[in-house]
Design a protein around this motif. Structure first.
Motif, PDB file in Angstrom:
ATOM      1  N   LYS A 185       0.780  -1.259  -0.034  1.00  0.00           N
ATOM      2  CA  LYS A 185      -0.013  -0.228   0.035  1.00  0.00           C
ATOM      3  C   LYS A 185       0.932   1.231   0.074  1.00  0.00           C
ATOM      4  CE  LYS A 185      -2.993   0.040   3.193  1.00  0.00           C
ATOM      5  NZ  LYS A 185      -4.197   0.288   3.998  1.00  0.00           N
ATOM      6  N   ALA A 186       2.059   1.147  -0.614  1.00  0.00           N
ATOM      7  CA  ALA A 186       2.752   2.465  -0.734  1.00  0.00           C
ATOM      8  C   ALA A 186       2.255   3.712  -1.346  1.00  0.00           C
ATOM      9  CB  ALA A 186       4.314   2.049  -1.491  1.00  0.00           C
ATOM     10  N   ASP A 187       1.191   3.311  -2.324  1.00  0.00           N
ATOM     11  CA  ASP A 187       0.348   4.321  -2.997  1.00  0.00           C
ATOM     12  C   ASP A 187      -0.974   4.918  -2.051  1.00  0.00           C
ATOM     13  OD1 ASP A 187      -1.398   2.328  -2.965  1.00  0.00           O
ATOM     14  OD2 ASP A 187      -1.180   2.243  -5.317  1.00  0.00           O
ATOM     15  N   GLY A 188      -0.951   4.103  -1.000  1.00  0.00           N
ATOM     16  CA  GLY A 188      -1.995   4.460  -0.037  1.00  0.00           C
ATOM     17  C   GLY A 188      -3.285   3.761  -0.219  1.00  0.00           C
ATOM     18  N   TYR A 189      -3.463   2.662  -1.121  1.00  0.00           N
ATOM     19  CA  TYR A 189      -4.868   1.875  -1.379  1.00  0.00           C
ATOM     20  C   TYR A 189      -4.632   0.468  -1.502  1.00  0.00           C
ATOM     21  CZ  TYR A 189      -6.594   6.757  -1.902  1.00  0.00           C
ATOM     22  OH  TYR A 189      -6.936   8.114  -1.684  1.00  0.00           O
ATOM     23  N   ILE A 190      -5.437  -0.274  -1.047  1.00  0.00           N
ATOM     24  CA  ILE A 190      -5.263  -1.706  -1.121  1.00  0.00           C
ATOM     25  C   ILE A 190      -6.089  -2.194  -2.387  1.00  0.00           C
ATOM     26  CG2 ILE A 190      -7.427  -2.248   0.378  1.00  0.00           C
ATOM     27  CD1 ILE A 190      -3.854  -4.184   0.045  1.00  0.00           C
ATOM     28  N   ASP A 191      -7.210  -1.403  -2.724  1.00  0.00           N
ATOM     29  CA  ASP A 191      -7.843  -1.701  -3.851  1.00  0.00           C
ATOM     30  C   ASP A 191      -8.034  -0.408  -4.690  1.00  0.00           C
ATOM     31  OD1 ASP A 191     -10.606  -0.778  -2.318  1.00  0.00           O
ATOM     32  OD2 ASP A 191     -10.253  -2.605  -1.429  1.00  0.00           O
ATOM     33  N   SER A 192      -9.402  -0.018  -5.043  1.00  0.00           N
ATOM     34  CA  SER A 192      -9.655   1.039  -5.779  1.00  0.00           C
ATOM     35  C   SER A 192      -9.437   2.405  -5.150  1.00  0.00           C
ATOM     36  CB  SER A 192     -10.954   0.934  -6.450  1.00  0.00           C
ATOM     37  OG  SER A 192     -12.056   1.074  -5.829  1.00  0.00           O
ATOM     38  N   ALA A 193      -9.201   3.494  -5.998  1.00  0.00           N
ATOM     39  CA  ALA A 193      -9.306   4.824  -4.921  1.00  0.00           C
ATOM     40  C   ALA A 193     -10.260   5.601  -5.490  1.00  0.00           C
ATOM     41  CB  ALA A 193      -7.807   5.495  -5.377  1.00  0.00           C
ATOM     42  N   PRO A 194     -10.981   6.690  -4.742  1.00  0.00           N
ATOM     43  CA  PRO A 194     -11.739   7.632  -5.596  1.00  0.00           C
ATOM     44  C   PRO A 194     -10.860   8.360  -6.757  1.00  0.00           C
ATOM     45  CG  PRO A 194     -11.442   8.182  -2.987  1.00  0.00           C
ATOM     46  CD  PRO A 194     -10.281   7.163  -3.423  1.00  0.00           C
ATOM     47  N   VAL A 195     -12.051   8.533  -7.751  1.00  0.00           N
ATOM     48  CA  VAL A 195     -11.408   9.163  -9.011  1.00  0.00           C
ATOM     49  C   VAL A 195     -10.463  10.490  -8.705  1.00  0.00           C
ATOM     50  CG1 VAL A 195     -13.035   8.057 -10.561  1.00  0.00           C
ATOM     51  CG2 VAL A 195     -13.549  10.162  -9.675  1.00  0.00           C
ATOM     52  N   GLY A 196      -9.595  10.526  -9.371  1.00  0.00           N
ATOM     53  CA  GLY A 196      -8.797  12.237  -9.445  1.00  0.00           C
ATOM     54  C   GLY A 196      -7.850  11.808  -8.037  1.00  0.00           C
TER      55      GLY A 196
END
Length: 299
Positions: A185-196
């Protein structure tokens, strides 16, 4: 929507990763507009409220298509990703996908899951005909593969990623770690993220890399031989659609952009030139879409 000026560019790549990206071809596109983000849950909910539309994942499996299945196994559902259990060292290819009864755009991981509070997340479990229905209602259309790839490049023709040539976990929602065993989760998310949630590309478009795969209108065939030096190419005919890795599948459509499940060690298709094939009647926890508005009638 964002206006894309059009122009000539190289579609595909002869240098990286997968054979189906090759036969890089120079093509020309007229200008068009494209959604700045992937279609979100709230937008799709408005469409359903206005039309009463029922998605493919919300319908029972067809008795005609699956005559040998008992009624219990034809209940509505869709494909859901499941990470390998802790301690697992080897998993069979594609075993991380399983059929989940009750999974659909309202319940991404099964009937006990919800999109409440996730109105700005990309809608998923969208089959091709679902995307077409939304497009017709909104007065838009699905992008061709050429339109999608040109827009994804953001003016950086031949760059590896939508932002340049160096991979960065902070630039897109992808898988960090070893797929499918662990995600840091280095990008902050384990699955989808809010658009934008991640920086836009040079055209001001979000999530053209990662987050969820996106449907295009093109039928799938390996390479881009049919597009060489074409203006506004639409890809091969349905009869020519074939993926040697999926010989038992019917004609397939091109999906683009990769998803939060694409890792450097597996898939790595979060690049403009990358592509994958998908059956028209299949939705999953990582396939959504965005739309275009064609400004020239001949496209």
């Amino acid at each position: 929507m964002v206006l894309i000026p059009g122009g000539s560019f190289t579609i595909g790549s002869n240098h990286l990763n997968y054979p189906e990206e090759r036969s890089a071809a120079h093509v020309h596109l007229d200008r068009f507009c494209i959604d700045q983000t992937e279609v979100a849950n709230a937008q799709f909910a408005a469409f359903v409220a206005a039309t009463g539309y029922v998605t493919v994942a919300e319908r029972p499996l067809s008795k005609v298509q699956f005559p040998d299945l008992p009624d219990q196994q034809r209940l509505p559902g869709s494909l859901v990703f499941e990470m390998a259990k802790p301690g697992t060292k080897v998993v069979p290819e594609l075993s991380w996908w399983h059929w989940q009864t009750g999974a659909n755009w309202r319940h991404p991981f099964g009937e006990k899951s919800t999109i409440v509070g996730k109105e700005n997340y990309p809608v998923v479990h969208i089959a091709y005909e679902d995307a077409l229905a939304y497009a017709k209602w909104s007065g838009k259309s699905l992008p061709t593969e050429a339109q999608w790839e040109f827009a994804a490049q953001g003016g950086l023709n031949n760059a590896i990623y939508t932002w340049g040539n160096q991979y960065s976990a902070k630039k897109a929602n992808t898988w960090q770690g070893i797929f499918p065993f662990f995600n840091t989760k280095a990008d902050g998310y384990i699955d989808s993220a809010p658009v934008g949630s991640f920086p836009p590309n040079g055209y001001g478009l979000y999530d053209m890399s990662g987050n969820v795969w996106e449907w295009t209108s093109d039928w799938y065939a390996a390479g881009h031989a049919s597009k060489v030096h074409q203006s506004n190419p639409k890809g091969p005919d349905q009869a020519q659609s074939f993926d040697r890795h999926k010989p038992h599948e019917p004609a397939l459509h091109v999906i683009k952009g990769g998803s939060y499940l694409c890792a450097l060690n597996y898939c790595s298709r979060f690049r403009p030139a990358a592509r994958e094939s998908e059956a028209s009647d299949t939705g999953t926890t990582h396939i959504g879409f965005r739309l275009v508005k064609n400004l020239i009638s001949k496209i």
